[in-house]
Design an enzyme around this catalytic site. Sequence first.
Site, PDB file in Angstrom:
ATOM      1  N   ARG A 162      70.942  10.953 -31.148  1.00  0.00           N
ATOM      2  CA  ARG A 162      71.077  10.015 -30.174  1.00  0.00           C
ATOM      3  C   ARG A 162      71.990   8.821 -30.398  1.00  0.00           C
ATOM      4  O   ARG A 162      72.314   8.316 -31.743  1.00  0.00           O
ATOM      5  CB  ARG A 162      69.802   9.241 -29.907  1.00  0.00           C
ATOM      6  CG  ARG A 162      68.491  10.159 -29.481  1.00  0.00           C
ATOM      7  CD  ARG A 162      68.017  10.072 -27.881  1.00  0.00           C
ATOM      8  NE  ARG A 162      67.315  10.946 -27.477  1.00  0.00           N
ATOM      9  CZ  ARG A 162      66.913  11.131 -26.144  1.00  0.00           C
ATOM     10  NH1 ARG A 162      67.361  10.310 -25.366  1.00  0.00           N
ATOM     11  NH2 ARG A 162      66.383  12.400 -25.550  1.00  0.00           N
TER      12      ARG A 162
ATOM     13  N   ARG B 279      60.095  12.448 -30.179  1.00  0.00           N
ATOM     14  CA  ARG B 279      58.827  11.922 -29.910  1.00  0.00           C
ATOM     15  C   ARG B 279      57.735  12.993 -30.033  1.00  0.00           C
ATOM     16  O   ARG B 279      58.030  14.090 -30.216  1.00  0.00           O
ATOM     17  CB  ARG B 279      58.744  11.476 -28.247  1.00  0.00           C
ATOM     18  CG  ARG B 279      59.508  10.185 -28.053  1.00  0.00           C
ATOM     19  CD  ARG B 279      59.198  10.101 -26.402  1.00  0.00           C
ATOM     20  NE  ARG B 279      59.815  10.985 -25.539  1.00  0.00           N
ATOM     21  CZ  ARG B 279      59.115  11.897 -24.863  1.00  0.00           C
ATOM     22  NH1 ARG B 279      57.947  12.141 -25.159  1.00  0.00           N
ATOM     23  NH2 ARG B 279      59.972  12.702 -24.146  1.00  0.00           N
TER      24      ARG B 279
ATOM     25  N   ASP C 275      67.316   4.918 -18.014  1.00  0.00           N
ATOM     26  CA  ASP C 275      65.990   5.279 -18.386  1.00  0.00           C
ATOM     27  C   ASP C 275      64.901   4.982 -17.643  1.00  0.00           C
ATOM     28  O   ASP C 275      63.933   5.951 -17.606  1.00  0.00           O
ATOM     29  CB  ASP C 275      65.888   5.429 -19.880  1.00  0.00           C
ATOM     30  CG  ASP C 275      65.006   6.229 -20.679  1.00  0.00           C
ATOM     31  OD1 ASP C 275      64.940   7.599 -20.277  1.00  0.00           O
ATOM     32  OD2 ASP C 275      64.097   5.841 -21.573  1.00  0.00           O
TER      33      ASP C 275
ATOM     34  N   HIS D  10      59.871   6.270 -15.236  1.00  0.00           N
ATOM     35  CA  HIS D  10      60.878   6.928 -16.001  1.00  0.00           C
ATOM     36  C   HIS D  10      62.205   7.216 -15.208  1.00  0.00           C
ATOM     37  O   HIS D  10      62.298   8.414 -14.885  1.00  0.00           O
ATOM     38  CB  HIS D  10      60.360   8.346 -16.748  1.00  0.00           C
ATOM     39  CG  HIS D  10      61.165   8.810 -17.955  1.00  0.00           C
ATOM     40  ND1 HIS D  10      60.971  10.297 -18.253  1.00  0.00           N
ATOM     41  CD2 HIS D  10      62.161   8.388 -18.674  1.00  0.00           C
ATOM     42  CE1 HIS D  10      61.842  10.369 -19.165  1.00  0.00           C
ATOM     43  NE2 HIS D  10      62.691   9.331 -19.414  1.00  0.00           N
TER      44      HIS D  10
ATOM     45  N   TYR E 169      61.488   7.037 -35.478  1.00  0.00           N
ATOM     46  CA  TYR E 169      62.258   7.647 -34.535  1.00  0.00           C
ATOM     47  C   TYR E 169      62.161   7.127 -33.226  1.00  0.00           C
ATOM     48  O   TYR E 169      61.225   7.161 -32.548  1.00  0.00           O
ATOM     49  CB  TYR E 169      62.084   9.035 -34.585  1.00  0.00           C
ATOM     50  CG  TYR E 169      63.328   9.675 -33.886  1.00  0.00           C
ATOM     51  CD1 TYR E 169      64.288   9.855 -34.511  1.00  0.00           C
ATOM     52  CD2 TYR E 169      63.050   9.942 -32.309  1.00  0.00           C
ATOM     53  CE1 TYR E 169      65.577  10.515 -33.826  1.00  0.00           C
ATOM     54  CE2 TYR E 169      64.043  10.298 -31.699  1.00  0.00           C
ATOM     55  CZ  TYR E 169      65.216  10.468 -32.375  1.00  0.00           C
ATOM     56  OH  TYR E 169      66.364  11.066 -31.433  1.00  0.00           O
TER      57      TYR E 169
ATOM     58  N   SER F 150      62.856  13.915 -19.645  1.00  0.00           N
ATOM     59  CA  SER F 150      63.743  13.556 -21.085  1.00  0.00           C
ATOM     60  C   SER F 150      64.659  14.745 -21.318  1.00  0.00           C
ATOM     61  O   SER F 150      64.432  15.892 -20.871  1.00  0.00           O
ATOM     62  CB  SER F 150      62.622  13.662 -22.244  1.00  0.00           C
ATOM     63  OG  SER F 150      61.500  12.512 -21.869  1.00  0.00           O
TER      64      SER F 150
ATOM     65  N   LYS G 260      59.595   3.436 -24.544  1.00  0.00           N
ATOM     66  CA  LYS G 260      58.399   4.144 -23.897  1.00  0.00           C
ATOM     67  C   LYS G 260      57.112   3.499 -23.746  1.00  0.00           C
ATOM     68  O   LYS G 260      56.087   3.601 -23.009  1.00  0.00           O
ATOM     69  CB  LYS G 260      58.500   5.545 -24.447  1.00  0.00           C
ATOM     70  CG  LYS G 260      59.693   6.280 -24.635  1.00  0.00           C
ATOM     71  CD  LYS G 260      60.166   6.617 -23.356  1.00  0.00           C
ATOM     72  CE  LYS G 260      61.506   7.274 -23.135  1.00  0.00           C
ATOM     73  NZ  LYS G 260      62.102   7.469 -21.703  1.00  0.00           N
TER      74      LYS G 260
ATOM     75  N   CYS H 272      67.442  15.494 -19.044  1.00  0.00           N
ATOM     76  CA  CYS H 272      67.684  16.328 -17.990  1.00  0.00           C
ATOM     77  C   CYS H 272      68.609  15.546 -17.185  1.00  0.00           C
ATOM     78  O   CYS H 272      68.607  15.918 -15.981  1.00  0.00           O
ATOM     79  CB  CYS H 272      66.184  16.712 -17.292  1.00  0.00           C
ATOM     80  SG  CYS H 272      65.013  17.858 -18.228  1.00  0.00           S
TER      81      CYS H 272
HETATM   82  P1  GTP Z   1      66.413  10.887 -22.019  1.00  0.00           P
HETATM   83  O1  GTP Z   1      67.018   9.995 -22.617  1.00  0.00           O
HETATM   84  O2  GTP Z   1      65.826  11.989 -22.898  1.00  0.00           O
HETATM   85  O3  GTP Z   1      65.389  10.347 -21.185  1.00  0.00           O
HETATM   86  O4  GTP Z   1      67.284  11.958 -21.227  1.00  0.00           O
HETATM   87  P2  GTP Z   1      68.268  11.661 -19.848  1.00  0.00           P
HETATM   88  O5  GTP Z   1      67.498  12.217 -18.832  1.00  0.00           O
HETATM   89  O6  GTP Z   1      68.909  10.483 -19.900  1.00  0.00           O
HETATM   90  O7  GTP Z   1      69.345  13.104 -20.279  1.00  0.00           O
HETATM   91  P3  GTP Z   1      70.837  13.041 -20.310  1.00  0.00           P
HETATM   92  O8  GTP Z   1      71.688  12.262 -19.065  1.00  0.00           O
HETATM   93  O9  GTP Z   1      71.058  12.601 -21.827  1.00  0.00           O
HETATM   94  O10 GTP Z   1      71.176  14.708 -20.435  1.00  0.00           O
HETATM   95  C1  GTP Z   1      70.851  15.581 -21.257  1.00  0.00           C
HETATM   96  C2  GTP Z   1      71.303  16.821 -21.397  1.00  0.00           C
HETATM   97  O11 GTP Z   1      71.634  17.352 -20.104  1.00  0.00           O
HETATM   98  C3  GTP Z   1      72.774  16.844 -21.818  1.00  0.00           C
HETATM   99  O12 GTP Z   1      72.742  17.909 -22.844  1.00  0.00           O
HETATM  100  C4  GTP Z   1      73.751  16.919 -20.772  1.00  0.00           C
HETATM  101  O13 GTP Z   1      75.041  17.478 -21.201  1.00  0.00           O
HETATM  102  C5  GTP Z   1      72.847  17.723 -19.851  1.00  0.00           C
HETATM  103  N1  GTP Z   1      73.303  17.338 -18.465  1.00  0.00           N
HETATM  104  C6  GTP Z   1      73.270  16.181 -17.903  1.00  0.00           C
HETATM  105  N2  GTP Z   1      73.756  16.381 -16.547  1.00  0.00           N
HETATM  106  C7  GTP Z   1      74.023  17.581 -16.483  1.00  0.00           C
HETATM  107  C8  GTP Z   1      74.416  18.113 -15.314  1.00  0.00           C
HETATM  108  O14 GTP Z   1      74.780  17.689 -13.926  1.00  0.00           O
HETATM  109  N3  GTP Z   1      74.598  19.592 -15.246  1.00  0.00           N
HETATM  110  C9  GTP Z   1      74.316  20.204 -16.334  1.00  0.00           C
HETATM  111  N4  GTP Z   1      74.486  21.730 -16.559  1.00  0.00           N
HETATM  112  N5  GTP Z   1      73.593  19.760 -17.374  1.00  0.00           N
HETATM  113  C10 GTP Z   1      73.557  18.242 -17.452  1.00  0.00           C
HETATM  114  C1  SPV Z   2      63.049  10.302 -23.826  1.00  0.00           C
HETATM  115  O1  SPV Z   2      62.386  11.240 -24.578  1.00  0.00           O
HETATM  116  O2  SPV Z   2      62.721  10.450 -22.773  1.00  0.00           O
HETATM  117  C2  SPV Z   2      63.797   9.328 -24.345  1.00  0.00           C
HETATM  118  C3  SPV Z   2      64.460   9.320 -25.604  1.00  0.00           C
HETATM  119  O3  SPV Z   2      64.421   8.562 -23.607  1.00  0.00           O
HETATM  120  S1  SPV Z   2      63.023   8.370 -26.723  1.00  0.00           S
HETATM  121  O4  SPV Z   2      63.390   6.989 -26.667  1.00  0.00           O
HETATM  122  O5  SPV Z   2      63.080   9.013 -27.928  1.00  0.00           O
HETATM  123  O6  SPV Z   2      61.741   8.711 -26.070  1.00  0.00           O
HETATM  124 MN    MN Z   3      63.621   8.875 -21.446  1.00  0.00          MN
END
Ligand code: GTP
Ligand code: SPV
Ligand code: MN
Length: 591
Positions: free
Chosen positions: A376, A78, A284, A235, A206, A257, A215, A259
Site C-alpha cells: 500500500r 487486516r 475509501d 465503505h 499494519y 476492499s 476502519k 475492488c
Molecule cells: P481498499 O483500499 O482495499 O478499500 O480498495 P479499493 O476498493 O480502493 O481498490 P483499488 O481501487 O485499489 O483496486 C484494487 C484492485 O482492483 C487493483 O488491483 C486494481 O488494478 C483493480 N481494479 C480497479 N479498478 C478496476 C477496473 O475497472 N477493472 C479491473 N479489471 N480491475 C480494476
Molecule cells: C481495506 O481493506 O478496505 C482498506 C485497507 O482500505 S486497510 O486500511 O488496511 O483496511
Molecule cells: Mn477500504
Amino acid sequence: MTQKSLGQCNTTNKALLAWVEDMVKLCQPDRIFWCDGSEAEKEALTAEAVAKGILIKLNPKKLPGCYYHRSHPNDVARVEDRTFICTPMQDEAGPTNNWTAPKEMHKKLNGLCAGGMRGRTMYVVPYLMGPLGSPLNKVGIELTDSIYVALSMRIMTRMGDIAHQQLGNSDEFNRGLHSMLDMNPANRYIAHFPQDNAIISVNSNYGGNVLLGKKCLSLRIGSYLGRNEGWLAEHMLILGVESPEGEKTYVVAAFPSACGKTNFAMMVPPARFQGWKIWTIGDDIAWMKPGRDGRLYAINPEAGYFGVVPGTNSKSNPNAMKTIAHDTIYTNVALTPDLDVWWEGKDGDPPKECLDWRGNKWTPDSKEKAANPNSRFAAPMRNNPMLAPEVDDPNGVPISAIIFGGRRADTMPLVYQAFDWIHGVYIGATMGSEMTAAAVGGVGQIRRDPMAMLPFCGYNMGDYFRHWISVCKLTNWPPRIFHVNWFRKDAQGNYLWPGFGENMRVLKWIADRCHGRANAIETPLGWVPEPNAIDIEGIKGYSRERLQQVQAINRDEWRRELLLQDELFMKLQSSVPKELIFQRELLAARL
Ligand code: GTP
Ligand code: SPV
Ligand code: MN
C-alpha cells in the site's frame, strides 16, 4: 516553533489528560510524545524512524519526500478473525461480527498491555476525522508505540493541534490505544467498544488494524454512532463528475476492499469524453447525513489515501501515480538498488534485480511476487491533482447516486439501476464479491459482503439494513441506487469490460439517469441502459457484441445467485427486515 517544544504536552483538556495518565500507568512507556502535527515534528520523527531502520529514505531525485517501510511478514493485512465488537449483549454485535463481552475483553487486553510499552515512547496522536467545523466530524486520540503509525496518521487524518482546536474541553473523543507489544499473531486483537467510543488494537502494525481513525473509528464505531445519531458511515468513495458545461454530479460507490474504489475515485475520462472531469472527494470512506434541503450530504472523514499499490500505473490510474510521486510512505513494495520502488503492474520493465517486500533478493525469474499483493501507499490527498475543492466543505456534497459493486467473474451485468430505494438497499445488502488480499485468508472465494461493510459494520447487520431503509424517510431526494461489475469474464477468463478510465462511460449513463436524461429498459434485475446508451466509441477493439455479453442477464445464473444469498439471510435469520425478504420474493417472481 523551537525544537525544544517538540513532544511537549499541548493540551489542558482534563478528560484527555486523565485518560492518558491511566494508559501510561497501564503501558508504562519510558517517554510520552505529544504530537502537534507541525512540519518540524514530521522532520524529527521521520529522522528518528530512519535512524532506527523503520523507514528507508527513497531516492530523493525520483521520489522526493518518500519513505519505504516493511511490515512484519505475519502482519500484512487486516485480520477479520481477530477483530471484535465488544457490546454488552452479543445480539448487538450480531452474527457477522466476532464478539466478546467488554469486561472480559478489557481484562484480557489489560493483561496483555500491562508494562507493554516499557523502553518505548508513547505517541499521543490527536486527529480530526472530517473538515474542521463540520457538524459531521469526530475527534479521536490514538496512543501508539509505533512511530510508523504516528507518521502515517499524519498523512491519513487531519492530525495535531487542529484536533485539539475542534475538541476544546469536551470529553467527547474516541479513545484509541495501540501497542505493537511483541507482534505475536496469536495475541493480536482489534477490539472495539462502541458504547464507550473506544478502541484497543494490539500485536499488529499494519494499516487497517492500527491506523485507528480509518476502519476502526470511521467505519466500525462510526456506523454504530451513525445509527444512533441518524447518519451513515460507509465503505464508499466520493467523487464529483463535471460535464463540459460545468454541471457537477456527486456520486458515492461501495466496492469491497481492493475492488476498485481508489481507481474509480481518481479516474481520468478517456479522450472521447473531452471536457469531462472527475474530482476526488474520498477514496475509501463516506459519512452521509440528510441535509436541511432534504438531500443526502457526504463528507470524506480522511485526509489521505491508503491505497493498493500493485496494478497502479500511468495507464490504469495516472492521478494516483502523480499522487504517490512525492511525500508518500510505501509499505511492502519492492526496493531497487537505486532506492526506487517497484511492484507488479508498474510502468516499464521489472528491475533486473531488487529486494522483495520481505527484503530477500528478487529477480524476474523469481517465483514469488516482488511486492506483496496488499502492498500500500499512504499519500496525502493534497497530492492528488484532481482533489475536489469541496473536500474541506464542512457541509459536504449532495449525493445524486449510490453505486454498489463487487468483483464477480459471472452473473452480474456491467450496470443496472434499482427500481427504488428499498430495492436498492436489497441490492446492496445482497452484494457478493471475490475475497482479496486486503484481509487475511480466503482470496478468490465469493462471499456476501453487504454494502462492502461485512468487515466494518460495528453492530447487528440486520439492524444496519433497517437503518438504511429508514434513511430514505429522512430525505426528500434520496439518491438513485445502481449496481456495477467491472470484473465479469468470458469463458476464456478475459475481462469483458476494459474498466478503469473507460468506466466513465458507465458513470455518464448513471449521471444522466440521475438528471432524468437517459432512457432505460426494465428487466427482472432493474433498469438497464438502452442498447446504444453506453457510448463505446474509441475503445480499441471493443464491440457491441462484447458489451451485450457483459450486460447479459442469465436466468440460470440468477437462480443460483438467489440461493447464494441464502447464506447471509440464514445467518442473520430473524433480524433481516421483512422489506428485504419481500424484495427477494419479488426478484424470484420476476426471473
Ligand atoms: P481498499 O483500499 O482495499 O478499500 O480498495 P479499493 O476498493 O480502493 O481498490 P483499488 O481501487 O485499489 O483496486 C484494487 C484492485 O482492483 C487493483 O488491483 C486494481 O488494478 C483493480 N481494479 C480497479 N479498478 C478496476 C477496473 O475497472 N477493472 C479491473 N479489471 N480491475 C480494476
Ligand atoms: C481495506 O481493506 O478496505 C482498506 C485497507 O482500505 S486497510 O486500511 O488496511 O483496511
Ligand atoms: Mn477500504
